[in-house]
Design a protein around this motif. Structure first.
Motif, PDB file in Angstrom:
ATOM      1  N   VAL A  14       8.234   9.212   3.657  1.00  0.00           N
ATOM      2  CA  VAL A  14       7.731   7.844   3.745  1.00  0.00           C
ATOM      3  C   VAL A  14       6.913   7.566   2.498  1.00  0.00           C
ATOM      4  CG1 VAL A  14       7.673   7.794   6.271  1.00  0.00           C
ATOM      5  CG2 VAL A  14       5.677   8.587   5.015  1.00  0.00           C
ATOM      6  N   PRO A  15       6.825   6.282   2.104  1.00  0.00           N
ATOM      7  CA  PRO A  15       5.999   5.975   0.935  1.00  0.00           C
ATOM      8  C   PRO A  15       4.523   6.255   1.218  1.00  0.00           C
ATOM      9  CG  PRO A  15       6.910   3.969   1.897  1.00  0.00           C
ATOM     10  CD  PRO A  15       7.477   5.116   2.653  1.00  0.00           C
ATOM     11  N   THR A  16       3.844   6.806   0.231  1.00  0.00           N
ATOM     12  CA  THR A  16       2.422   7.121   0.372  1.00  0.00           C
ATOM     13  C   THR A  16       1.650   6.596  -0.830  1.00  0.00           C
ATOM     14  OG1 THR A  16       2.650   9.266  -0.720  1.00  0.00           O
ATOM     15  CG2 THR A  16       2.891   9.235   1.674  1.00  0.00           C
ATOM     16  N   VAL A  17       0.389   6.290  -0.591  1.00  0.00           N
ATOM     17  CA  VAL A  17      -0.533   5.896  -1.651  1.00  0.00           C
ATOM     18  C   VAL A  17      -1.878   6.554  -1.351  1.00  0.00           C
ATOM     19  CG1 VAL A  17       0.587   3.687  -2.156  1.00  0.00           C
ATOM     20  CG2 VAL A  17      -1.234   3.790  -0.453  1.00  0.00           C
ATOM     21  N   SER A  18      -2.708   6.633  -2.348  1.00  0.00           N
ATOM     22  CA  SER A  18      -4.044   7.196  -2.157  1.00  0.00           C
ATOM     23  C   SER A  18      -5.026   6.094  -1.794  1.00  0.00           C
ATOM     24  CB  SER A  18      -4.509   7.904  -3.432  1.00  0.00           C
ATOM     25  OG  SER A  18      -4.750   6.941  -4.444  1.00  0.00           O
ATOM     26  N   THR A  19      -6.156   6.503  -1.245  1.00  0.00           N
ATOM     27  CA  THR A  19      -7.195   5.519  -0.934  1.00  0.00           C
ATOM     28  C   THR A  19      -7.672   4.823  -2.210  1.00  0.00           C
ATOM     29  OG1 THR A  19      -8.853   7.280  -0.984  1.00  0.00           O
ATOM     30  CG2 THR A  19      -8.015   6.621   1.177  1.00  0.00           C
ATOM     31  N   THR A  20      -7.655   5.535  -3.314  1.00  0.00           N
ATOM     32  CA  THR A  20      -8.054   4.941  -4.601  1.00  0.00           C
ATOM     33  C   THR A  20      -7.117   3.796  -4.964  1.00  0.00           C
ATOM     34  OG1 THR A  20      -8.916   7.071  -5.335  1.00  0.00           O
ATOM     35  CG2 THR A  20      -8.468   5.434  -7.045  1.00  0.00           C
ATOM     36  N   GLU A  21      -5.798   4.009  -4.773  1.00  0.00           N
ATOM     37  CA  GLU A  21      -4.833   2.945  -5.069  1.00  0.00           C
ATOM     38  C   GLU A  21      -5.054   1.733  -4.172  1.00  0.00           C
ATOM     39  OE1 GLU A  21      -0.631   4.568  -6.138  1.00  0.00           O
ATOM     40  OE2 GLU A  21      -1.599   6.055  -4.821  1.00  0.00           O
ATOM     41  N   VAL A  22      -5.402   1.977  -2.917  1.00  0.00           N
ATOM     42  CA  VAL A  22      -5.651   0.875  -1.984  1.00  0.00           C
ATOM     43  C   VAL A  22      -6.877   0.087  -2.445  1.00  0.00           C
ATOM     44  CG1 VAL A  22      -6.224   0.244   0.393  1.00  0.00           C
ATOM     45  CG2 VAL A  22      -4.571   2.066  -0.046  1.00  0.00           C
ATOM     46  N   LYS A  23      -7.925   0.801  -2.852  1.00  0.00           N
ATOM     47  CA  LYS A  23      -9.140   0.132  -3.318  1.00  0.00           C
ATOM     48  C   LYS A  23      -8.871  -0.699  -4.568  1.00  0.00           C
ATOM     49  CE  LYS A  23     -12.159   3.812  -1.675  1.00  0.00           C
ATOM     50  NZ  LYS A  23     -13.007   4.940  -2.105  1.00  0.00           N
ATOM     51  N   GLN A  24      -8.031  -0.188  -5.466  1.00  0.00           N
ATOM     52  CA  GLN A  24      -7.757  -0.879  -6.722  1.00  0.00           C
ATOM     53  C   GLN A  24      -6.903  -2.120  -6.533  1.00  0.00           C
ATOM     54  OE1 GLN A  24      -6.016   2.259  -9.069  1.00  0.00           O
ATOM     55  NE2 GLN A  24      -8.010   3.054  -9.717  1.00  0.00           N
ATOM     56  N   ASN A  25      -5.905  -2.048  -5.632  1.00  0.00           N
ATOM     57  CA  ASN A  25      -4.992  -3.179  -5.484  1.00  0.00           C
ATOM     58  C   ASN A  25      -4.378  -3.196  -4.085  1.00  0.00           C
ATOM     59  OD1 ASN A  25      -3.264  -5.305  -5.841  1.00  0.00           O
ATOM     60  ND2 ASN A  25      -2.336  -4.519  -7.724  1.00  0.00           N
ATOM     61  N   PRO A  26      -5.142  -3.645  -3.081  1.00  0.00           N
ATOM     62  CA  PRO A  26      -4.607  -3.647  -1.716  1.00  0.00           C
ATOM     63  C   PRO A  26      -3.387  -4.541  -1.540  1.00  0.00           C
ATOM     64  CG  PRO A  26      -6.755  -4.725  -1.807  1.00  0.00           C
ATOM     65  CD  PRO A  26      -6.502  -4.139  -3.148  1.00  0.00           C
ATOM     66  N   ALA A  27      -3.303  -5.630  -2.299  1.00  0.00           N
ATOM     67  CA  ALA A  27      -2.146  -6.531  -2.188  1.00  0.00           C
ATOM     68  C   ALA A  27      -0.868  -5.821  -2.630  1.00  0.00           C
ATOM     69  CB  ALA A  27      -2.379  -7.785  -3.011  1.00  0.00           C
ATOM     70  N   LYS A  28      -0.988  -4.937  -3.597  1.00  0.00           N
ATOM     71  CA  LYS A  28       0.175  -4.177  -4.078  1.00  0.00           C
ATOM     72  C   LYS A  28       0.723  -3.293  -2.951  1.00  0.00           C
ATOM     73  CE  LYS A  28       1.505  -0.673  -7.455  1.00  0.00           C
ATOM     74  NZ  LYS A  28       1.031   0.226  -8.504  1.00  0.00           N
ATOM     75  N   ILE A  29      -0.152  -2.707  -2.152  1.00  0.00           N
ATOM     76  CA  ILE A  29       0.273  -1.831  -1.055  1.00  0.00           C
ATOM     77  C   ILE A  29       0.974  -2.659   0.022  1.00  0.00           C
ATOM     78  CG2 ILE A  29      -0.455  -0.050   0.563  1.00  0.00           C
ATOM     79  CD1 ILE A  29      -1.032   0.386  -2.592  1.00  0.00           C
ATOM     80  N   ALA A  30       0.420  -3.832   0.312  1.00  0.00           N
ATOM     81  CA  ALA A  30       1.058  -4.726   1.285  1.00  0.00           C
ATOM     82  C   ALA A  30       2.427  -5.170   0.770  1.00  0.00           C
ATOM     83  CB  ALA A  30       0.166  -5.930   1.555  1.00  0.00           C
ATOM     84  N   ALA A  31       2.530  -5.452  -0.508  1.00  0.00           N
ATOM     85  CA  ALA A  31       3.814  -5.840  -1.097  1.00  0.00           C
ATOM     86  C   ALA A  31       4.808  -4.685  -1.023  1.00  0.00           C
ATOM     87  CB  ALA A  31       3.619  -6.293  -2.540  1.00  0.00           C
ATOM     88  N   MET A  32       4.325  -3.466  -1.227  1.00  0.00           N
ATOM     89  CA  MET A  32       5.176  -2.286  -1.137  1.00  0.00           C
ATOM     90  C   MET A  32       5.737  -2.150   0.283  1.00  0.00           C
ATOM     91  SD  MET A  32       4.222   1.762  -1.767  1.00  0.00           S
ATOM     92  CE  MET A  32       3.574   1.497  -3.383  1.00  0.00           C
ATOM     93  N   ALA A  33       4.887  -2.337   1.276  1.00  0.00           N
ATOM     94  CA  ALA A  33       5.337  -2.261   2.670  1.00  0.00           C
ATOM     95  C   ALA A  33       6.388  -3.330   2.931  1.00  0.00           C
ATOM     96  CB  ALA A  33       4.149  -2.428   3.622  1.00  0.00           C
ATOM     97  N   ASN A  34       6.187  -4.510   2.393  1.00  0.00           N
ATOM     98  CA  ASN A  34       7.137  -5.604   2.572  1.00  0.00           C
ATOM     99  C   ASN A  34       8.454  -5.312   1.846  1.00  0.00           C
ATOM    100  OD1 ASN A  34       7.760  -8.383   3.479  1.00  0.00           O
ATOM    101  ND2 ASN A  34       7.857  -8.768   1.276  1.00  0.00           N
ATOM    102  N   ASP A  35       8.368  -4.902   0.585  1.00  0.00           N
ATOM    103  CA  ASP A  35       9.569  -4.662  -0.224  1.00  0.00           C
ATOM    104  C   ASP A  35      10.408  -3.507   0.325  1.00  0.00           C
ATOM    105  OD1 ASP A  35       8.677  -6.699  -1.848  1.00  0.00           O
ATOM    106  OD2 ASP A  35       7.950  -5.357  -3.441  1.00  0.00           O
ATOM    107  N   LEU A  36       9.744  -2.450   0.783  1.00  0.00           N
ATOM    108  CA  LEU A  36      10.462  -1.284   1.306  1.00  0.00           C
ATOM    109  C   LEU A  36      10.792  -1.428   2.792  1.00  0.00           C
ATOM    110  CD1 LEU A  36       8.374   1.518  -0.477  1.00  0.00           C
ATOM    111  CD2 LEU A  36      10.641   0.629  -1.128  1.00  0.00           C
ATOM    112  N   ASN A  37      10.252  -2.475   3.413  1.00  0.00           N
ATOM    113  CA  ASN A  37      10.446  -2.749   4.840  1.00  0.00           C
ATOM    114  C   ASN A  37      10.082  -1.539   5.703  1.00  0.00           C
ATOM    115  OD1 ASN A  37      10.996  -4.436   7.002  1.00  0.00           O
ATOM    116  ND2 ASN A  37      13.121  -3.760   7.117  1.00  0.00           N
ATOM    117  N   THR A  38       8.948  -0.938   5.362  1.00  0.00           N
ATOM    118  CA  THR A  38       8.445   0.200   6.140  1.00  0.00           C
ATOM    119  C   THR A  38       6.945   0.309   5.931  1.00  0.00           C
ATOM    120  OG1 THR A  38       8.741   2.556   6.624  1.00  0.00           O
ATOM    121  CG2 THR A  38       8.780   1.924   4.301  1.00  0.00           C
ATOM    122  N   GLY A  39       6.299   1.063   6.783  1.00  0.00           N
ATOM    123  CA  GLY A  39       4.879   1.308   6.616  1.00  0.00           C
ATOM    124  C   GLY A  39       4.614   2.198   5.415  1.00  0.00           C
ATOM    125  N   VAL A  40       3.450   2.025   4.828  1.00  0.00           N
ATOM    126  CA  VAL A  40       3.032   2.852   3.697  1.00  0.00           C
ATOM    127  C   VAL A  40       1.839   3.677   4.155  1.00  0.00           C
ATOM    128  CG1 VAL A  40       2.159   2.861   1.327  1.00  0.00           C
ATOM    129  CG2 VAL A  40       3.829   1.122   2.040  1.00  0.00           C
TER     130      VAL A  40
END
Length: 110
Positions: A14-40
């Motif tokens: 499954v796609p994974t990100v670090s907490t640091t990545e979430v802090k830096q750009n949370p919208a990017k993580i939401a977009a990733m979940a949308n684009d991949l059509n799965t939870g991150v």
């Protein structure tokens, strides 16, 4: 996949990100979940601490869970009907108060 009560990721399919990545750009993580059509999966020091879903993904998950609970309830009801031996519980055992034989039309409910 996560085991019950286990917060470490066993299989990273499954796609994974670090907490640091979430802090830096949370919208990017939401977009990733949308684009991949799965939870991150969000990892903190290599351990899964949360999963980011889009609102639509979350709604679908909740709807699927509700359907499963409905099916489970229906299955249990059908099993109870199938195994019904005709025994009934008297009202006096269900309630501390007896159930009257006649309806009181002046009880204030109408």
């Amino acid at each position: 996949m996560l085991g019950k009560g286990d917060d470490s990721v066993k299989v990273l399919n499954v796609p994974t990100v670090s907490t640091t990545e979430v802090k830096q750009n949370p919208a990017k993580i939401a977009a990733m979940a949308n684009d991949l059509n799965t939870g991150v999966y969000v990892l903190n020091r290599g351990k899964a601490i949360s999963v980011t879903l889009t609102p639509g993904q979350y709604a679908s998950l909740v709807q699927a869970q509700e359907r499963l609970l409905d099916l489970e309830t229906e299955q249990k009801s059908l099993e109870n009907i199938k195994n019904d031996d005709g025994t009934r519980i008297p009202a006096t055992k269900v309630s501390e108060h007896g159930i009257p034989d006649e309806i009181d039309s002046d009880d204030g409910w109408e």
